[in-house]
Design a protein around this motif. Sequence first.
Motif, PDB file in Angstrom:
ATOM      1  N   UNK A  85      -8.489   1.358  -5.869  1.00  0.00           N
ATOM      2  CA  UNK A  85      -7.522   0.420  -6.434  1.00  0.00           C
ATOM      3  C   UNK A  85      -6.721  -0.265  -5.330  1.00  0.00           C
ATOM      4  N   UNK A  86      -6.238   0.524  -4.389  1.00  0.00           N
ATOM      5  CA  UNK A  86      -5.402  -0.021  -3.304  1.00  0.00           C
ATOM      6  C   UNK A  86      -6.200  -0.982  -2.428  1.00  0.00           C
ATOM      7  N   UNK A  87      -7.422  -0.601  -2.083  1.00  0.00           N
ATOM      8  CA  UNK A  87      -8.216  -1.418  -1.162  1.00  0.00           C
ATOM      9  C   UNK A  87      -8.746  -2.693  -1.803  1.00  0.00           C
ATOM     10  N   UNK A  88      -8.735  -2.777  -3.123  1.00  0.00           N
ATOM     11  CA  UNK A  88      -9.146  -4.024  -3.780  1.00  0.00           C
ATOM     12  C   UNK A  88      -7.928  -4.887  -4.110  1.00  0.00           C
ATOM     13  N   UNK A  89      -6.934  -4.321  -4.770  1.00  0.00           N
ATOM     14  CA  UNK A  89      -5.775  -5.113  -5.206  1.00  0.00           C
ATOM     15  C   UNK A  89      -5.009  -5.708  -4.034  1.00  0.00           C
ATOM     16  N   UNK A 141       0.819  -1.211   0.000  1.00  0.00           N
ATOM     17  CA  UNK A 141       0.000   0.000   0.000  1.00  0.00           C
ATOM     18  C   UNK A 141       0.851   1.259   0.000  1.00  0.00           C
ATOM     19  N   UNK A 142       1.973   1.232   0.703  1.00  0.00           N
ATOM     20  CA  UNK A 142       2.881   2.379   0.672  1.00  0.00           C
ATOM     21  C   UNK A 142       3.414   2.608  -0.735  1.00  0.00           C
ATOM     22  N   UNK A 143       3.808   1.510  -1.402  1.00  0.00           N
ATOM     23  CA  UNK A 143       4.327   1.611  -2.768  1.00  0.00           C
ATOM     24  C   UNK A 143       3.264   2.149  -3.715  1.00  0.00           C
ATOM     25  N   UNK A 144       2.059   1.599  -3.630  1.00  0.00           N
ATOM     26  CA  UNK A 144       0.986   2.031  -4.525  1.00  0.00           C
ATOM     27  C   UNK A 144       0.542   3.458  -4.232  1.00  0.00           C
ATOM     28  N   UNK A 145       0.551   3.854  -2.967  1.00  0.00           N
ATOM     29  CA  UNK A 145       0.224   5.242  -2.627  1.00  0.00           C
ATOM     30  C   UNK A 145       1.185   6.196  -3.305  1.00  0.00           C
ATOM     31  N   UNK A 146       2.451   5.818  -3.349  1.00  0.00           N
ATOM     32  CA  UNK A 146       3.455   6.657  -4.001  1.00  0.00           C
ATOM     33  C   UNK A 146       3.330   6.587  -5.519  1.00  0.00           C
ATOM     34  N   UNK A 147       3.132   5.380  -6.046  1.00  0.00           N
ATOM     35  CA  UNK A 147       3.039   5.190  -7.493  1.00  0.00           C
ATOM     36  C   UNK A 147       1.835   5.920  -8.094  1.00  0.00           C
ATOM     37  N   UNK A 148       0.729   5.919  -7.356  1.00  0.00           N
ATOM     38  CA  UNK A 148      -0.529   6.459  -7.887  1.00  0.00           C
ATOM     39  C   UNK A 148      -0.885   7.815  -7.282  1.00  0.00           C
ATOM     40  N   UNK A 149       0.095   8.512  -6.728  1.00  0.00           N
ATOM     41  CA  UNK A 149      -0.215   9.741  -5.984  1.00  0.00           C
ATOM     42  C   UNK A 149      -0.810  10.849  -6.843  1.00  0.00           C
ATOM     43  N   UNK A 150      -0.587  10.796  -8.158  1.00  0.00           N
ATOM     44  CA  UNK A 150      -1.131  11.836  -9.034  1.00  0.00           C
ATOM     45  C   UNK A 150      -2.565  11.540  -9.474  1.00  0.00           C
ATOM     46  N   UNK A 151      -3.044  10.350  -9.154  1.00  0.00           N
ATOM     47  CA  UNK A 151      -4.408   9.983  -9.537  1.00  0.00           C
ATOM     48  C   UNK A 151      -5.438  10.611  -8.610  1.00  0.00           C
ATOM     49  N   UNK A 152      -6.677  10.638  -9.070  1.00  0.00           N
ATOM     50  CA  UNK A 152      -7.785  11.036  -8.217  1.00  0.00           C
ATOM     51  C   UNK A 152      -7.791  10.170  -6.962  1.00  0.00           C
ATOM     52  N   UNK A 153      -7.973  10.804  -5.804  1.00  0.00           N
ATOM     53  CA  UNK A 153      -7.879  10.089  -4.532  1.00  0.00           C
ATOM     54  C   UNK A 153      -8.861   8.936  -4.432  1.00  0.00           C
ATOM     55  N   UNK A 154     -10.078   9.134  -4.902  1.00  0.00           N
ATOM     56  CA  UNK A 154     -11.098   8.092  -4.813  1.00  0.00           C
ATOM     57  C   UNK A 154     -10.714   6.874  -5.639  1.00  0.00           C
ATOM     58  N   UNK A 155     -10.189   7.108  -6.837  1.00  0.00           N
ATOM     59  CA  UNK A 155      -9.759   6.005  -7.701  1.00  0.00           C
ATOM     60  C   UNK A 155      -8.563   5.286  -7.079  1.00  0.00           C
ATOM     61  N   UNK A 156      -7.610   6.070  -6.591  1.00  0.00           N
ATOM     62  CA  UNK A 156      -6.415   5.492  -5.966  1.00  0.00           C
ATOM     63  C   UNK A 156      -6.783   4.611  -4.776  1.00  0.00           C
ATOM     64  N   UNK A 157      -7.643   5.118  -3.907  1.00  0.00           N
ATOM     65  CA  UNK A 157      -8.042   4.356  -2.726  1.00  0.00           C
ATOM     66  C   UNK A 157      -8.808   3.087  -3.094  1.00  0.00           C
TER      67      UNK A 157
END
Length: 457
Positions: A169-173, A151-167
């Motif tokens: 993605x992280x909470x499912x994958x 989750x730390x890695x994905x938070x950094x990788x996807x930080x430019x994405x919309x927060x709702x989409x990022x969250x």
Amino acid sequence: MKQYTIFRYLYIYYSFVFILHIINVFLESEILNYIIGILAIIMLAVSFSGATRLFKLLGSIFIAIGGIVFFGSGQDFWMIPTFLTSNMSLLTLLAMLPWMNSVVKSGRFDRSLNQLLNADASDLGKLYPGSSFTTLTLASFLNLSAVTISQDVLNNTLRKLNKEVRNSFISTATLRGHTMALLWSPLEILVALTIFHTDVEYVVLLPWLLLIVVITFFLDSLWGRMHYKKYTYENNVSIKQGVVNRKALIKKILHLLAALALFLMLVIFFGIILDLDFIFTVTILIIPFSFCWALLMKRTRSFWALGWGTWKTSTNTMQNFVVLFISLAFFANSINETSFLNFIQKPILIFADYPLLIFFIIQLIFITMSLFGVHPIATMGILSGVIIMLLDFLNPLSLAIVLVTSSVSTVTVGSYGLIVQITTMNTGQNPYQITLKNLPYALVLGGIGSVIAYLLL
């Protein structure tokens, strides 16, 4: 300002209680357990004002219902502290997790994972299977810490994405990848409990669990590719063929996996030698193992610098977890002292002649109980009497498959469970959002297990 000062030094008091708990696991002293229970009351009182509104509400509800049930069952008032310590191991583990994350960061493995997760992915649909598989692989070795690392890695990788989409993605994958690792792990307590209750050998159960993992991973990856393919993102790590040294990247990942495999072997060894449960063994080994690992990598300075600061900050902000798990312990232990357990067993016995229906009922009981904050281990205990009766006319292997898939599936939807709460902490989401997002997955996972179990009857 006074409140701010108090919360700056909460880590000292929390650590004192956690150390006492660790000592008492070895001593098994009822007196010391009672003292820890009194300290837990103070922890709850101190943490309540620092918790968010949601957790204050949840804590209040659990305490109120638990109190009504407690006094209604005729328990003595002085017994209350003994009802508050059952989740202390979970809180202690939460406090230790930052140290493992710090050694991974000090060794720059998170950067390697970042590159691995970014590889050949132009949209989130392509990134999804790799993210899920990476979490699955790490969780097979690292269990809970794998979730926070991914989750730390994905938070950094996807930080430019919309927060709702990022969250989303992280909470499912990550959560779904984690459950697929737990499903077959011989170290997972839910797998061990299932084997204990059904007397099915692990080597007999393993092939069917792996088949369920393969089917579930394929279906979930297909869903992920279709659901997230509309979201493109900018790669934060340059991974073009001529830029990244893939040989070095593979070497780094193998190093990580070797270290994690060694950690698990040590957990198994000390767990057997000292007769300790998996969660507690992981807890006491995290710091010494992390330090030795950092020492071998010659990263001790960065390890302590990252670890100390991260650990203090994380421990000082545990108020939500303290309020939740202590109040939840009181609620669950109070319920266990009543006839409520008999109420749960009745629906299953009514449909004794319809095995597939029984399997689905078992699945729904696990999920429903998890939604109300009851851990699947407790639900397994509640169903233990029914399991014995079901073994008289059902294939033990089929029942074992249903129990494993039904109990493990709750990891993604237990709003008050450890993994969902860790995800809440890492993403800032409401736990109920995570639950709703993963509920279809939990039902499908349990459903696959129930159908395969039925075909084996």
